[in-house]
Scaffold this active site. Structure first.
Site, PDB file in Angstrom:
ATOM      1  CG  HIS A   1       2.869 -37.445  21.750  1.00  0.00           C
ATOM      2  ND1 HIS A   1       2.190 -36.957  22.834  1.00  0.00           N
ATOM      3  CD2 HIS A   1       2.018 -37.675  20.592  1.00  0.00           C
ATOM      4  CE1 HIS A   1       0.636 -36.528  22.759  1.00  0.00           C
ATOM      5  NE2 HIS A   1       0.563 -36.593  21.768  1.00  0.00           N
TER       6      HIS A   1
ATOM      7  CG  HIS B   1       1.682 -29.998  16.458  1.00  0.00           C
ATOM      8  ND1 HIS B   1       0.601 -31.100  15.566  1.00  0.00           N
ATOM      9  CD2 HIS B   1       1.171 -30.632  17.567  1.00  0.00           C
ATOM     10  CE1 HIS B   1      -0.323 -31.600  16.381  1.00  0.00           C
ATOM     11  NE2 HIS B   1      -0.295 -31.653  17.600  1.00  0.00           N
TER      12      HIS B   1
END
Length: 216
Positions: free
Chosen positions: A39, A153
């Site tokens: 995710h 990220h």
């Protein structure tokens, strides 16, 4: 961290499987590592107490993402190493204008605006001018957060171990090349559209609770 809104690859897509396999495969290198789903965190510190609030967050996020005519594209780049538990080993995500705009909207609508409304004596009873002033302040605050704090990220490892030894880095980078191919960081690795997940991130990682999801 409270409740967070995640942007995930399409479930069961090749990139989902590759990232999930990588996260699982790197666990043996870090004795305290946890397993978690791939995710990008769009924002944390969301307060939701009812299913209606969960639905509002997810539906609003989908509406914002669908404003991108050509589809919402995520671009992954090189592997990075950090000192923090949640950013130990991660793939940097290109901060495209579309992604930054989505993160700003989410921070504004789901974190800062609810805070401002709860602190106001009676937001709904305020004059249009008073509400506009609050709206402007909230928007500026969200823009500043996006500009100065947001760092998109995809984490591959959660761990308190630091630093990451050179030998372990070589092992990690070899595994990434085996999974994604040589030069993966310059080959357009990423995904289009995907899934929003609202996750209550409280306590140990294996106790985190998915409150709801929306595919888009």
């Amino acid at each position: 961290m409270g409740t967070s809104l995640w942007l995930q690859p399409p479930r069961n897509s090749p990139i989902w499987q590759q990232l999930a396999t990588t996260i699982q495969g790197l666990k043996p290198i870090f004795s305290d590592s946890e397993n978690f789903e791939p995710h990008i965190t769009l924002t944390s510190n969301i307060s939701v107490n009812t299913q209606g609030q969960v639905d509002f967050v997810l539906d609003r996020a989908v509406a914002a993402a669908k404003c991108v005519p050509q589809g919402f594209q995520i671009h992954l780049s090189s592997v990075k190493y950090g000192s923090r538990f949640f950013k130990k080993v991660y793939l940097q995500v290109e901060p495209t204008p579309e992604l930054l705009s989505l993160a700003r909207i989410c921070r504004e609508d789901f974190v800062y605006m609810p805070e401002a409304m709860s602190q106001a004596r009676n937001y709904q009873a305020m004059s249009a001018e008073e509400r506009q002033k609050i709206d402007t302040q909230v928007g500026q605050r969200a823009a500043e957060w996006t500009r100065n704090e947001y760092d998109p990220h995809v984490s591959l490892v959660y761990s308190d171990l630091y630093p990451v030894e050179d030998a372990d880095r070589r092992t990690i980078e070899t595994r990434l090349e085996d999974t994604f191919g040589s030069g993966y960081d310059e080959s357009g690795l990423g995904w289009k559209n995907g899934r929003f997940a609202l996750v209550r991130c409280e306590g140990p990682v294996d106790e985190w609770e998915v409150l709801g999801v929306r595919d888009f």
